[in-house]
Each structure stands twice: as structure tokens, then as C-alpha cells.
Design a protein around this motif. Structure first.
Motif, PDB file in Angstrom:
ATOM      1  N   TYR A 151       0.728  -1.158   0.038  1.00 31.27           N
ATOM      2  CA  TYR A 151      -0.056  -0.001  -0.019  1.00 31.27           C
ATOM      3  C   TYR A 151       0.795   1.144  -0.149  1.00 31.27           C
ATOM      4  N   THR A 155       0.577   3.657  -3.425  1.00 31.54           N
ATOM      5  CA  THR A 155       0.052   5.076  -3.107  1.00 31.54           C
ATOM      6  C   THR A 155       1.091   6.047  -3.145  1.00 31.54           C
ATOM      7  N   TYR A 191      -8.505  -4.587  -4.697  1.00 29.50           N
ATOM      8  CA  TYR A 191      -8.236  -3.049  -4.324  1.00 29.50           C
ATOM      9  C   TYR A 191      -7.948  -2.407  -5.380  1.00 29.50           C
ATOM     10  N   THR A 195     -10.939   0.404  -6.962  1.00 29.90           N
ATOM     11  CA  THR A 195     -10.289   2.081  -6.923  1.00 29.90           C
ATOM     12  C   THR A 195     -10.011   2.240  -8.255  1.00 29.90           C
ATOM     13  N   ASN A 197      -7.764   1.236 -10.307  1.00 31.22           N
ATOM     14  CA  ASN A 197      -6.627   1.483 -10.552  1.00 31.22           C
ATOM     15  C   ASN A 197      -6.072   0.142 -11.249  1.00 31.22           C
ATOM     16  N   ASN A 288     -12.003   6.182   3.025  1.00 32.62           N
ATOM     17  CA  ASN A 288     -11.230   7.040   1.920  1.00 32.62           C
ATOM     18  C   ASN A 288     -10.381   5.752   1.381  1.00 32.62           C
ATOM     19  N   ASP A 289      -9.264   5.904   0.544  1.00 30.89           N
ATOM     20  CA  ASP A 289      -8.648   5.010  -0.031  1.00 30.89           C
ATOM     21  C   ASP A 289      -8.272   4.154   0.888  1.00 30.89           C
ATOM     22  N   PHE A 293      -9.111  -0.121   1.547  1.00 32.12           N
ATOM     23  CA  PHE A 293      -7.967  -1.040   1.594  1.00 32.12           C
ATOM     24  C   PHE A 293      -7.854  -1.961   2.814  1.00 32.12           C
TER      25      PHE A 293
END
Length: 521
Positions: A151, A155, A191, A195, A197, A288-289, A293
Motif C-alpha cells: 500500500y 500509493t 483493491y 479503486t 486502478n 477513503n482509499d 484497503f
């Protein structure tokens, strides 16, 4: 800030280790898993063998070697004993809490991180898990450290954390096998998908080719070596029996409905899991992100083991750190929650704690070897008092003291359990009862079945004997001991020189251990 950011993590680690190592040297290595893991490491150290795990000098295919290596190191440092077998379990437990604190602080601030620490060290189940000489404490650390590293690396676009992710995942595979790569991979893919991604650009940023190479460099050599040294037997049995079969079929009677996994998590995270519904609602509302997660991490693990046919409380412990952060986040905002829901949760905890005392009282009362120790259950009233104090403070809307009351009493209960409540029970197990009857350096064999902890304490090969060999063994001039079970004593009936020295029921199991000799004591 620099001094504070340095000293608080040290405090977190020391406190966690203090909690997780309480009396680790004062309790016997008795449970089947602890006995086999501890003895396997001892035998590998004795042979100077880093490749082939054995128990009672026979191939053991249950687990890869990472925890054996740490036990071997501990045996080198402190000698072969209970403390050594468990030392690194407690150490990795403290490391797990530390990285959870650091991870939580990085994205949610120090208050949430500190509350997460309180949640984790207050969990009696987590403390028990990090007290045990089993691979789970190591797996819990490696999986969480790996996913936390992913993570941060993804990120914050820090490649060093991504490479660390692959190394840690490889170490996880050396600890407990494919589960350490399959579930983290599912969590990451889910994840990325949720998101939005999940793109070729992001996949390539994860360095899958160089990462995979690094992962294989860490994990593959030992698997190749053990495959070659055992003609493939270790790898075959480990993959098919201890992974695929364990997932598709209940093993050793550890089955149950899918809801059992959720119950394991709820009970395991007490006392603060009584707020788990409120915590999930709060995290979902404020998501939030980072919080997303954590939810994916907890969700994937929980669902996977809820559909697994074999269910054990330790399987879902890797979610505790993420769930601990979620609960810590809720506790940091507990004043925003409905007052009635808080009070009802604490009342429910008091009810659960009181029920546990009653259940333990009758459970011990109905266990023959320890039926006279039922009074020990009253120690668990400490948890009830913790709930009552917490309720008192919450009713006054003193949330800080309400949280601390739950935590302090639960931690205190842990110390009482390991130093006062459990030792008298531990002394009643058949191994501790029978070992004083076995003379040093005498011949010890077993017939049909026996408690594996004897191998760890006798530190020698215990040879099996067949039914037609009993008479020959008993006719020896020197004193001989035969370990067996009560159900097989009928096979000794025709031998006049077969003396049953001790019969003791295994604690909380149906098996009854028996010790037979060719001489009276």
C-alpha cells in the motif's frame, strides 16, 4: 515531533512484547501443534539440517521451515526449553503491533494508531496466539508487513516498498505456503479493481517481473531442496494434504458453518469487537482509499476462510491488525456515535464476560483431571468488572476512561491467566503427570498412539511397537516404559508383568493417555 515519533514506537514494541511474552517459559509445551513444531526445530538443530523437517525423526510435511529456523536460533541462544520455543512468537507479535501502529499513524494520525495498539494488546486471543510455538505469529507478521508495504509503495510511488512487498511475501510462503501469496494477491487485485486502478500502467509499476524474480529467489530454493531430498514426498503431501484437502474437506474435526469464521473474529477481538458493527458503519461512512484497503483486507480473508471446509480460530488472525485500525478509527470518533448503541454494546460485553465465567466453571467442573479447579473460572470476573467500570464511565460520557477500563482489565486478565489461572491446569496434563514416573535414560516406546509432547521432553526417538512385540518388550531385564492410550490397555491384559503406572485424560480432549511398564514404581 522527531523525538516523539521515535520514542512512542519503542514504547509500543516494549509494551506489546511484555504482554505477549507473559510467562512463556512457565507453561509446558503440551498442545499437539506446539509439541510437534518445537520438537521438529530441535531435531533439525540436532542434525544440523536446514532442509528436511522431522518429528520423532520421521518426515513432517505440515509446515515450511521459517518458524523452525527462528526456534533453532532461539535454542542456540537460550537452550532448548519452553521459553526458547516461544520467544520469537512473542517477538513477532510485538513487531506486528508495531508495524500496525506505524501504518495507522502514517495515514490516520497518532491518535487512531495508538487506539489501534490498545485494541490489539487488549485481545486475549491475540495474546494467546503470540504465546504459542507455532508458525502463525510469523505468518501474521509477514502477511501484514507485505500488504502494508504494497500500500505504501503503490500509493506513494515508492519502489523500495514494492520490492519489500515481494520479499515479505516470499518469507510468508516459507512460513505457511501458498496462502501467503494467494490471499494477498486477491486483496491487491480487488483493491486495484474497486479503486479503478487496475490498468496495464499500474500493473507494470508494481514491477511484476523483477518482483516475481525476487519472490522466487527468497522462497523457491528451500522448496527445491526439500523436493530433491525427500524425492518429492514433502512437497506432494504439503500441497495436496495440508492445503488443497484442508480447504476442501474438514480436517481433524475442525469443520462448521460459514458463520463460525465471523464468530471466531468477534470472540478473538474482544473486548472491542462489541463495537464492530458501529466501527464498520463509521469506516464505510468516512471511507477513503486507506480505509477501503483495510476493509478489503478484512473482507477477503474472512470470506475465504468462511467457505473453507476446515475452520480454526487462528486462520483469520491476520485480519486483526487491519480490523484493529478500523476499531481504533471508530474509537477516535466514538463521541459521534449513538449513545444508546455504545451503552448497549458495553452491556452486551458484560453479559458475554459473565457467560464466559459460568461456561468455564461448568466446563472445568466436567473435565475429570481438573474438576476440582473450577474455582479458577472466577478469575475471569476481572473481565466483568472491566465491563462494569467501562459502563460507569460511558454513562458519564467519559469515553477515554470507558475505553481504558475495557483495555486495562482485559490486559490484566491476560497476565492473571498466564501466571495464575492456567498454570494449575497446565500441571494436570498427562505429560506433566507422567514424566516424573519415567526414569532418565530408560527405554521408552509407544504402542498405537501417544501424546506427541513426550518426544519434546524426552528428546529422543520414541520407537513404535506392534501388538506381537509387546511381550518381548516387557520381558526385557531393564525397566521399560510404553506410552499408549487407555483404549489399547486391553492388549496388555494377558501379560502378568504389564503394570499400568498412570492413566490420565488429555485436557479438553476425548483421548486418555496411559503409561505402562514392566516394573512397579
Amino acid at each position: 515531533m522527531g523525538y516523539r515519533s521515535f520514542i512512542i514506537p519503542i514504547f509500543i514494541f516494549i509494551c506489546s512484547f511484555f504482554v505477549f511474552s507473559a510467562n512463556i517459559g512457565g507453561l509446558s509445551i503440551y498442545s499437539l501443534d506446539e509439541a510437534k513444531n518445537s520438537e521438529c526445530a530441535r531435531e533439525m538443530l540436532e542434525r544440523g539440517d536446514l532442509i528436511v523437517p522431522t518429528f520423532n525423526y520421521q518426515l513432517r510435511t505440515d509446515k515450511p521451515p521459517m518458524h523452525y529456523y527462528f526456534m533453532m536460533l532461539s535454542y542456540k541462544l537460550f537452550g532448548v526449553n519452553e521459553f526458547s520455543a516461544r520467544f520469537f512468537s512473542s517477538f513477532f507479535g510485538a513487531l506486528t503491533v508495531l508495524i500496525t501502529f506505524l501504518f495507522g499513524r502514517r495515514y490516520l494520525g497518532e491518535k487512531v494508531a495508538f487506539l489501534s495498539f490498545i485494541v490489539l494488546v487488549s485481545s486475549l486471543h491475540l495474546s494467546v496466539q503470540f504465546h504459542m510455538a507455532v508458525p502463525d505469529p510469523y505468518l501474521i507478521f509477514f502477511i501484514n508487513a507485505a500488504l502494508f508495504s504494497f500500500y505504501v509503495g503503490f500509493t506513494e510511488k515508492k519502489k523500495v516498498f514494492l520490492y519489500l512487498f515481494y520479499v515479505l511475501m516470499g518469507l510468508g510462503v516459507l512460513t505457511k505456503g501458498p496462502v501467503a501469496v494467494v490471499l494477498p494477491s486477491v486483496i491487491i487485485l480487488l483493491y486495484l479493481f474497486i479503486t479503478k486502478n487496475l490498468s496495464l500502467k499500474n500493473i507494470l509499476f508494481l514491477r511484476p517481473f523483477s518482483g516475481l524474480l525476487l519472490f522466487l529467489i527468497v522462497s523457491l530454493p528451500w522448496y527445491v531442496a526439500v523436493y530433491l531430498k525427500t524425492d518429492g514426498k514433502w512437497v506432494y503431501e504439503f500441497i495436496f494434504k495440508h492445503n488443497i484437502h484442508r480447504f476442501s474437506q474438514p480436517m481433524e474435526g475442525h469443520g462448521g458453518i460459514f458463520l463460525l469464521t465471523f464468530l471466531f473474529i468477534f470472540v478473538g477481538m474482544l473486548p472491542f469487537s462489541v463495537f464492530i458493527i458501529q466501527a464498520v458503519k463509521r469506516v464505510w461512512k468516512d471511507r477513503n482509499d486507506f480505509l477501503l484497503f483495510l476493509m478489503i483486507f478484512v473482507g477477503v480473508y474472512t470470506i475465504f476462510f468462511s467457505i473453507s471446509k476446515t475452520k480454526l480460530p487462528n486462520y483469520t488472525v491476520p485480519v486483526y491488525p487491519s480490523l484493529g485500525i478500523m476499531l481504533g478509527y471508530y474509537l477516535s470518533k466514538i463521541g459521534l456515535s449513538g449513545f444508546k448503541s455504545i451503552i448497549s454494546s458495553v452491556v452486551f460485553y458484560i453479559f458475554i464476560s459473565l457467560s464466559a465465567v459460568i461456561g468455564l466453571y461448568f466446563g472445568i467442573k466436567n473435565e475429570p483431571p481438573i474438576s476440582d479447579l473450577s474455582y479458577l473460572s472466577f478469575w475471569f470476573l476481572i473481565l466483568v468488572f472491566g465491563g462494569i467500570f467501562s459502563l460507569f464511565f460511558f454513562l458519564k460520557r467519559n469515553y477515554t476512561m470507558g475505553i481504558l477500563s475495557l483495555s486495562v482489565f482485559s490486559i490484566f486478565m491476560g497476565f492473571v491467566f498466564f501466571y495464575k489461572a492456567f498454570p494449575p491446569v497446565d500441571k494436570r496434563n498427562p505429560v506433566m503427570q507422567m514424566l516424573p514416573l519415567i526414569e532418565k535414560n530408560s527405554t521408552v516406546v509407544y504402542y498405537r498412539n501417544f501424546n506427541p509432547a513426550f518426544v519434546f521432553y524426552l528428546r529422543r526417538y520414541i520407537k513404535p511397537v506392534e501388538k506381537n512385540q509387546i511381550g518381548k518388550i516387557l520381558s526385557k531385564n531393564e525397566k521399560v516404559y510404553i506410552l499408549t492410550r487407555k483404549r489399547y490397555l486391553k492388549d496388555f491384559g494377558k501379560f502378568e508383568n504389564a503394570y499400568v503406572l498412570k492413566v490420565v485424560k488429555d485436557l479438553f480432549e476425548k483421548k486418555i493417555s496411559a503409561l505402562v511398564s514392566n516394573r512397579r514404581q
